[in-house]
Design an enzyme around this catalytic site. Structure first.
Site, PDB file in Angstrom:
ATOM      1  N   THR A 384       0.883  -1.156   0.000  1.00 33.39           N
ATOM      2  CA  THR A 384       0.000   0.000   0.000  1.00 33.39           C
ATOM      3  C   THR A 384       0.920   1.204   0.000  1.00 33.39           C
ATOM      4  O   THR A 384       2.132   1.057   0.091  1.00 33.39           O
ATOM      5  CB  THR A 384      -0.898  -0.055   1.258  1.00 33.39           C
ATOM      6  OG1 THR A 384      -1.639  -1.280   1.235  1.00 33.39           O
ATOM      7  CG2 THR A 384      -1.855   1.100   1.363  1.00 33.39           C
ATOM      8  N   THR A 402      -4.233   2.055  -2.345  1.00 32.74           N
ATOM      9  CA  THR A 402      -3.548   0.805  -2.663  1.00 32.74           C
ATOM     10  C   THR A 402      -4.149   0.119  -3.880  1.00 32.74           C
ATOM     11  O   THR A 402      -5.268   0.419  -4.298  1.00 32.74           O
ATOM     12  CB  THR A 402      -3.631  -0.150  -1.456  1.00 32.74           C
ATOM     13  OG1 THR A 402      -2.861  -1.326  -1.709  1.00 32.74           O
ATOM     14  CG2 THR A 402      -5.061  -0.545  -1.158  1.00 32.74           C
TER      15      THR A 402
END
Length: 574
Positions: A384, A402
């Site tokens: 992420t 993400t």
């Protein structure tokens, strides 16, 4: 010469000079070797992200009169070009905003399940759960939310024209940029996995080979898609050419998303979850992010201990952190999911009374048990990215977004140039399927049409006495929650300078597997032995998260701390 008299880009380079650009994905160096000398100070605005190039785009927006929302949008679009492992327009995430007057809001642009999703969609023809379908097929792609989320934020709170915010990313993709060292290493390491998708190799590799550091990477198809977004707004992504290309990609690979799913996507603006810790206000993301709720629950438990007197990362300190993490992660799996489909008991979970009850179950010198019968935790990728922005007026924006796995599914949409997420993997695999391997089948996070999958992303803002104190967040899958909390503890309990708070060694526990994972760099052998004597299982690992943070000191100076665990990161202010 005073900094204020320098040209804008020259001044930005000086603000950046205090930070050493950190580690590539998966690389390890001794802690001392990767520690920046100091945080980067700036009197007005600051942007800290995983890509110094993207931070520069956001910083330039601030310097030219944009607010923190504008800079966050420009940074996010630039990351979609320069940080493809997680920066995206093909994924989604969360934004937490604190305005100069202290009011707050959040924008949920998490991906959604398409209309044809079902609770059993990740099973094979025999009805057995399939990890491949769940995580590595076009059925694992959720309807992307990033462009819609940014468009919503801009429409309500932006100052600068939309075109000016997207155009830096258009130019980066179309004109090309020099590949930084971290991206070069990342693309080289991901080549085997990405080679399953010819469009991805064509976009991100040169004649089938990884780009070397310093070589120019041009992303022509991505530039065309970003141009449509620049010129047509959200419709440039969710309708017309881009939507058709996405739908064709899905149809040709067994995916479920169609043009109707794309046109129907809407972000959600939600009230922030809030808590207090030793007089500080904690402002974070509500469900479908579990991060804010779980972190406030843990901080409430830990408020009952004198952590400073125990010593940072001492055995007793680690024990109390692990036990608070254990309990919050159990509640996460039992209760949290998309609030449009479930009714999580947030008030109870974040109450001081409930924390007192949980604290009473913690034994000072003995680890608690964890069992699959209680609940297990499902898979969530580490890949992420988080970025933090503060403008001259004190508006703060904390964004975590993400693609799920590194480079998401790994598939570039043919003709559109951007990577698809595999976020459907954050739904539980199959109703009722819970075991010690990490599968979980509890009802709140089962796939349903239009539902948002549960997340651990924890964009967070810290304030005290009505004043902004810090902006914090991190990638790292389920470790995100604990990474962000540990930075908060470092700032408040141990009063560390922000760069030290970010650099400090971290640890993680998530109920199941019943293991404390600690960063190898900075963990003492005697600490491990003492924890094992309490009954803990300890595993030493690599880097945990990259907490790109901003601290505002008593004089109002913005101090940007790029995490040294991320090689291409940069803190840039003005």
């Amino acid at each position: 010469m005073a900094l204020s008299t320098l040209p804008a880009r020259a001044a930005a380079r000086i603000w950046l000079a205090g930070a050493v650009l950190p580690l590539a994905l998966g690389a390890q160096e001794p802690a001392a070797a990767r520690a920046p000398r100091a945080a980067v100070d700036a009197p007005k605005g600051m942007v800290v992200s995983a890509s110094a190039i993207a931070s520069q785009a956001g910083r330039d927006v601030l310097a030219n009169g944009g607010n923190a929302i504008d800079a966050a949008i420009a940074t996010g679009f630039a990351l979609a070009v320069t940080y493809p492992t997680a920066g995206n327009i093909g994924g989604g995430g969360f934004m937490v905003v604190r305005f100069p007057d202290g009011k707050t809001t959040t924008i949920d642009f998490r991906e959604k399940a398409p209309a044809r999703a079902t609770p059993e969609m990740f099973t094979d023809s025999t009805g057995a759960y399939s990890s491949r379908i769940h995580h590595n097929s076009h059925k694992s792609v959720g309807v992307p939310g990033t462009v819609a989320g940014f468009a919503h934020a801009h429409q309500k709170y932006g100052k600068v024209s939309w075109a000016k915010l997207v155009d830096p990313a258009v130019k980066l993709a179309g004109d090309g940029f020099a590949v930084p060292s971290g991206l070069a290493a990342s693309l080289k390491g991901a080549q085997t996995r990405l080679s399953a998708y010819p469009a991805t190799i064509a976009a991100y590799y040169k004649d089938g080979q990884p780009y070397a550091e310093g070589e120019k990477l041009v992303l022509g198809d991505l530039a065309k898609t970003l141009t449509r977004v620049r010129d047509q707004g959200r419709d440039g992504f969710y309708k017309g050419t881009t939507a058709k290309l996405i739908a064709e990609e899905m149809a040709s690979h067994g995916g479920l998303i169609n043009e109707a799913d794309l046109a129907a996507y809407q972000p959600a603006e939600r009230a922030a979850v809030k808590g207090t810790y030793r007089g500080y206000e904690i402002i974070s993301m509500p469900p479908p992010s579990s991060g804010g709720t779980a972190m406030i629950e843990m901080l409430n438990i830990l408020e009952g201990y004198d952590l400073k007197s125990l010593g940072h990362n001492s055995p007793q300190y680690v024990h109390y952190l692990a036990e608070s993490m254990r309990r919050a992660f159990r509640d996460r799996a039992l209760f949290l999911g998309d609030p449009d489909f479930t009714k999580p008991p947030l008030e109870k979970l974040m109450s001081k009374a409930y924390a007192t009850e949980l604290r009473s179950t913690i034994t000072k010198d003995k680890a608690s048990p964890s069992a699959p019968a209680d609940v297990a935790q499902g898979y969530e990728s580490d890949e992420t990215t988080h970025y933090s922005v503060v403008d001259k007026d004190g508006m703060a924006v904390s964004v975590t977004y993400t693609l799920e796995a590194g480079y998401g599914l790994g598939a570039v949409v043919n003709g559109a140039g951007f990577l698809l997420n595999n976020e459907m993997g954050d739904f539980n695999g199959k109703p009722g399927l819970t075991d010690s391997t990490g599968l979980v089948g509890t009802k709140p996070n089962i796939a349903q049409p239009g539902k948002r999958m549960l997340s651990s992303m924890t964009p967070m803002i810290l304030a005290k006495d009505g004043k902004l104190v810090a902006v914090v967040g991190s990638p790292g899958g389920r470790t995100i929650i604990n990474t962000v909390m540990e930075v908060v503890l470092n700032l408040i309990d141990f009063q560390m300078p922000v760069q030290d708070a970010v650099n400090a060694p971290r640890l993680h526990h998530q109920w199941l597997p019943n293991v404390i994972t600690m960063e190898r760099n900075g963990t003492l052998p005697e600490t491990v032995k003492a924890l094992e004597a309490m009954g803990h299982t300890v595993r030493l690992g690599g880097n945990q998260g990259t907490a790109h943070s901003i601290f505002v000191n008593a004089k109002g100076v913005r101090q940007g701390a790029a995490d040294p665990r991320d090689r291409d990161a940069g803190a840039i202010g003005h």
